[in-house]
Design an enzyme around this catalytic site. Structure first.
Site, PDB file in Angstrom:
ATOM      1  N   ARG A 173      36.953  36.941  71.901  1.00 54.43           N
ATOM      2  CA  ARG A 173      37.232  36.205  73.131  1.00 54.43           C
ATOM      3  C   ARG A 173      36.101  36.444  74.124  1.00 54.43           C
ATOM      4  NH1 ARG A 173      40.314  33.492  70.893  1.00 54.43           N
ATOM      5  NH2 ARG A 173      42.531  33.152  71.282  1.00 54.43           N
ATOM      6  N   HIS A 230      33.207  27.930  70.354  1.00 57.28           N
ATOM      7  CA  HIS A 230      34.540  28.429  69.989  1.00 57.28           C
ATOM      8  C   HIS A 230      34.998  27.722  68.707  1.00 57.28           C
ATOM      9  CE1 HIS A 230      38.426  30.415  71.639  1.00 57.28           C
ATOM     10  NE2 HIS A 230      38.499  30.299  70.326  1.00 57.28           N
TER      11      HIS A 230
HETATM   12  P1  NDP Z   1      45.037  41.498  64.917  1.00 59.40           P
HETATM   13  O1  NDP Z   1      46.052  41.721  65.979  1.00 59.40           O
HETATM   14  O2  NDP Z   1      45.477  41.386  63.510  1.00 59.40           O
HETATM   15  O3  NDP Z   1      43.932  42.658  64.979  1.00 59.40           O
HETATM   16  C1  NDP Z   1      43.422  43.137  66.174  1.00 59.40           C
HETATM   17  C2  NDP Z   1      42.597  44.382  65.885  1.00 59.40           C
HETATM   18  O4  NDP Z   1      42.016  44.822  67.122  1.00 59.40           O
HETATM   19  C3  NDP Z   1      43.447  45.539  65.349  1.00 59.40           C
HETATM   20  O5  NDP Z   1      42.719  46.275  64.390  1.00 59.40           O
HETATM   21  C4  NDP Z   1      43.676  46.382  66.609  1.00 59.40           C
HETATM   22  O6  NDP Z   1      43.900  47.762  66.365  1.00 59.40           O
HETATM   23  C5  NDP Z   1      42.344  46.196  67.315  1.00 59.40           C
HETATM   24  N1  NDP Z   1      42.469  46.521  68.734  1.00 59.40           N
HETATM   25  C6  NDP Z   1      43.280  45.985  69.656  1.00 59.40           C
HETATM   26  N2  NDP Z   1      43.138  46.614  70.835  1.00 59.40           N
HETATM   27  C7  NDP Z   1      42.211  47.557  70.652  1.00 59.40           C
HETATM   28  C8  NDP Z   1      41.640  48.546  71.482  1.00 59.40           C
HETATM   29  N3  NDP Z   1      42.003  48.699  72.765  1.00 59.40           N
HETATM   30  N4  NDP Z   1      40.717  49.383  70.944  1.00 59.40           N
HETATM   31  C9  NDP Z   1      40.357  49.271  69.641  1.00 59.40           C
HETATM   32  N5  NDP Z   1      40.856  48.351  68.804  1.00 59.40           N
HETATM   33  C10 NDP Z   1      41.773  47.506  69.301  1.00 59.40           C
HETATM   34  O7  NDP Z   1      44.220  40.191  65.361  1.00 59.40           O
HETATM   35  P2  NDP Z   1      43.416  39.175  64.432  1.00 59.40           P
HETATM   36  O8  NDP Z   1      42.532  39.944  63.532  1.00 59.40           O
HETATM   37  O9  NDP Z   1      44.356  38.199  63.818  1.00 59.40           O
HETATM   38  O10 NDP Z   1      42.565  38.385  65.531  1.00 59.40           O
HETATM   39  C11 NDP Z   1      41.662  39.056  66.370  1.00 59.40           C
HETATM   40  C12 NDP Z   1      41.217  38.155  67.500  1.00 59.40           C
HETATM   41  O11 NDP Z   1      40.309  37.166  67.030  1.00 59.40           O
HETATM   42  C13 NDP Z   1      42.318  37.329  68.173  1.00 59.40           C
HETATM   43  O12 NDP Z   1      43.042  38.107  69.109  1.00 59.40           O
HETATM   44  C14 NDP Z   1      41.533  36.222  68.839  1.00 59.40           C
HETATM   45  O13 NDP Z   1      41.188  36.590  70.161  1.00 59.40           O
HETATM   46  C15 NDP Z   1      40.258  36.125  67.998  1.00 59.40           C
HETATM   47  N6  NDP Z   1      40.163  34.829  67.298  1.00 59.40           N
HETATM   48  C16 NDP Z   1      39.106  34.007  67.583  1.00 59.40           C
HETATM   49  C17 NDP Z   1      38.964  32.815  66.920  1.00 59.40           C
HETATM   50  C18 NDP Z   1      37.774  31.951  67.162  1.00 59.40           C
HETATM   51  O14 NDP Z   1      37.757  30.807  66.697  1.00 59.40           O
HETATM   52  N7  NDP Z   1      36.751  32.425  67.838  1.00 59.40           N
HETATM   53  C19 NDP Z   1      39.946  32.360  65.931  1.00 59.40           C
HETATM   54  C20 NDP Z   1      41.006  33.299  65.698  1.00 59.40           C
HETATM   55  C21 NDP Z   1      41.110  34.479  66.376  1.00 59.40           C
HETATM   56  P3  NDP Z   1      45.190  48.244  65.502  1.00 59.40           P
HETATM   57  O15 NDP Z   1      44.839  47.892  64.068  1.00 59.40           O
HETATM   58  O16 NDP Z   1      45.235  49.697  65.730  1.00 59.40           O
HETATM   59  O17 NDP Z   1      46.364  47.483  66.019  1.00 59.40           O
HETATM   60  C1  OXD Z   2      42.689  31.698  67.986  1.00 56.89           C
HETATM   61  C2  OXD Z   2      41.533  30.855  68.362  1.00 56.89           C
HETATM   62  O1  OXD Z   2      43.014  32.631  68.698  1.00 56.89           O
HETATM   63  O2  OXD Z   2      41.337  29.786  67.729  1.00 56.89           O
HETATM   64  O3  OXD Z   2      43.288  31.400  66.929  1.00 56.89           O
HETATM   65  O4  OXD Z   2      40.763  31.229  69.242  1.00 56.89           O
END
Ligand code: NDP
Ligand code: OXD
Length: 321
Positions: free
Chosen positions: A236, A284
């Site tokens: 993000r 994006h």
């Molecule tokens: P998940 O919730 O499955 O994974 C998030 C990861 O981030 C977990 O490993 C979590 O740790 C870690 N995390 C969260 N907070 C912290 C912190 N404070 N410090 C360290 N690690 C942290 O999410 P997804 O993998 O499904 O998606 C990740 C992000 O990708 C989404 O939230 C979205 O913003 C972005 N995204 C962007 C897209 C794009 O087109 N650009 C498309 C889809 C998603 P833990 O394992 O310990 O919970």
């Molecule tokens: C998502 C994105 O969060 O597309 O899935 O950004």
């Protein structure tokens, strides 16, 4: 209150996306479940589910019988932007299609930096034929993934297939095969020292806002084969301090960045990122939410919930993701 066929109605609340394709997909996946749009569905007691992308703040709190919110993104910061959110479960996207798309993007961008894509494109523009005689192997490079969730873990496994070493960082300790895993503030220093290319797949939460800042860049390893590290942010825009990124590129704290996301989207045509020689921009577009892959499982979840089964892929409200 349900419809005469016993099914709760759905309110589709999208900002910036055309609703027709989503409604059509609902028509195919769940022909008996009525779907409403704003303003028709506003405050409708028959609405049990809201399917949202950047819903208008205040809209959901007016629905008296809302049972669950379905985010059309994997990230849910857009849902939490509404501070009057009703206290109902929030389901987010976890989809093989989305995950595969994101891993394609990550592998593409990592390979592009590793194989000197930006440099050779600049040379082509100037008709320069000059091979870098010091091209490293993938096995010389460590990719550090910030966020070892659904997306981070899949990207890690695909990067490993390409031959890269992979390290990862998450909030809680993880064990991922072949990945050197670090967690929390205590593990951050070792993680930052471990990698040459950093891929950011974190959610935007109060804890991660502007985590990509000067302090973090100074802690990243500068001793690897690429010299200064490469940053790829597909999480993000709110994760990044954009002035710090530009300064870090100019000072050599970072050697190059790929940014799929920005604080303000669309990116301002006047933004210095557009023309910076060390910046690659995508709009994006890393992993799109596709109606055909998301609506069918969502409709099945609604059916299952009405049969008394639990919702899956729930957001932890306290953690914010
Ligand atoms: P998940 O919730 O499955 O994974 C998030 C990861 O981030 C977990 O490993 C979590 O740790 C870690 N995390 C969260 N907070 C912290 C912190 N404070 N410090 C360290 N690690 C942290 O999410 P997804 O993998 O499904 O998606 C990740 C992000 O990708 C989404 O939230 C979205 O913003 C972005 N995204 C962007 C897209 C794009 O087109 N650009 C498309 C889809 C998603 P833990 O394992 O310990 O919970
Ligand atoms: C998502 C994105 O969060 O597309 O899935 O950004």
């Amino acid at each position: 209150m349900t419809d005469s066929n016993g099914k709760g109605r759905v309110l589709l609340a999208l900002t910036g996306w055309e609703p027709e394709v989503w409604i059509n997909e609902f028509g195919k996946a769940a022909p008996n479940r009525p779907v409403a749009l704003e303003p028709e569905g506003e405050a409708d007691p028959g609405i049990h589910y809201a399917v949202v992308w950047k819903q208008r703040p205040g809209l959901l709190s007016k629905l008296p019988n809302l049972k669950a919110i379905f985010s059309l993104g994997a990230g849910v910061d857009h849902v939490f932007a509404d501070t009057s959110l009703p206290d109902v479960p929030i389901v987010r996207v976890v989809s093989p299609d989305l995950t595969t798309r994101m891993s394609e993007y990550v592998v593409w961008q990592v390979l592009d930096h590793h194989r000197l894509g930006p440099r050779y494109r600049a040379q082509q523009a100037d008709r320069i034929w000059e091979e870098d005689q010091n091209q490293k192997a993938a096995s010389d490079i460590t990719v550090g993934i910030m966020g070892l969730g659904e997306l981070g873990r899949d990207a890690a496994s695909k990067l490993r297939i390409m031959g890269f070493s992979v390290s990862g960082w998450s909030r809680t300790q993880k064990q991922v095969e072949g990945v050197s895993c670090h967690a929390g503030e205590d593990g951050l220093g070792a993680f930052l020292a471990s990698a040459d290319i950093f891929v950011v797949l974190l959610p935007l939460t109060p804890e991660t806002r502007e985590i990509l800042n000067r302090d973090l860049f100074t802690r990243m390893s500068k001793r690897g084969p690429l010299g200064a590290p490469v940053l790829i942010n597909a999480g993000r825009g709110g994760l990044q301090n954009e002035a710090d990124i530009l300064a870090a590129l100019d000072e050599g704290l970072l050697s190059a960045v790929t940014l799929d996301v920005f604080q303000q989207e669309p990116l301002d045509p006047e933004s210095p990122f557009w023309t910076h020689p060390k910046v690659t921009i995508t709009p994006h577009a890393a992993a799109a939410s596709m109606p055909h892959s998301l609506i069918e499982p969502m409709a099945r979840q609604m059916d299952a919930y009405e049969r008394g089964e639990p919702l899956i892929n729930l957001v932890d409200r306290k953690a914010g993701y």
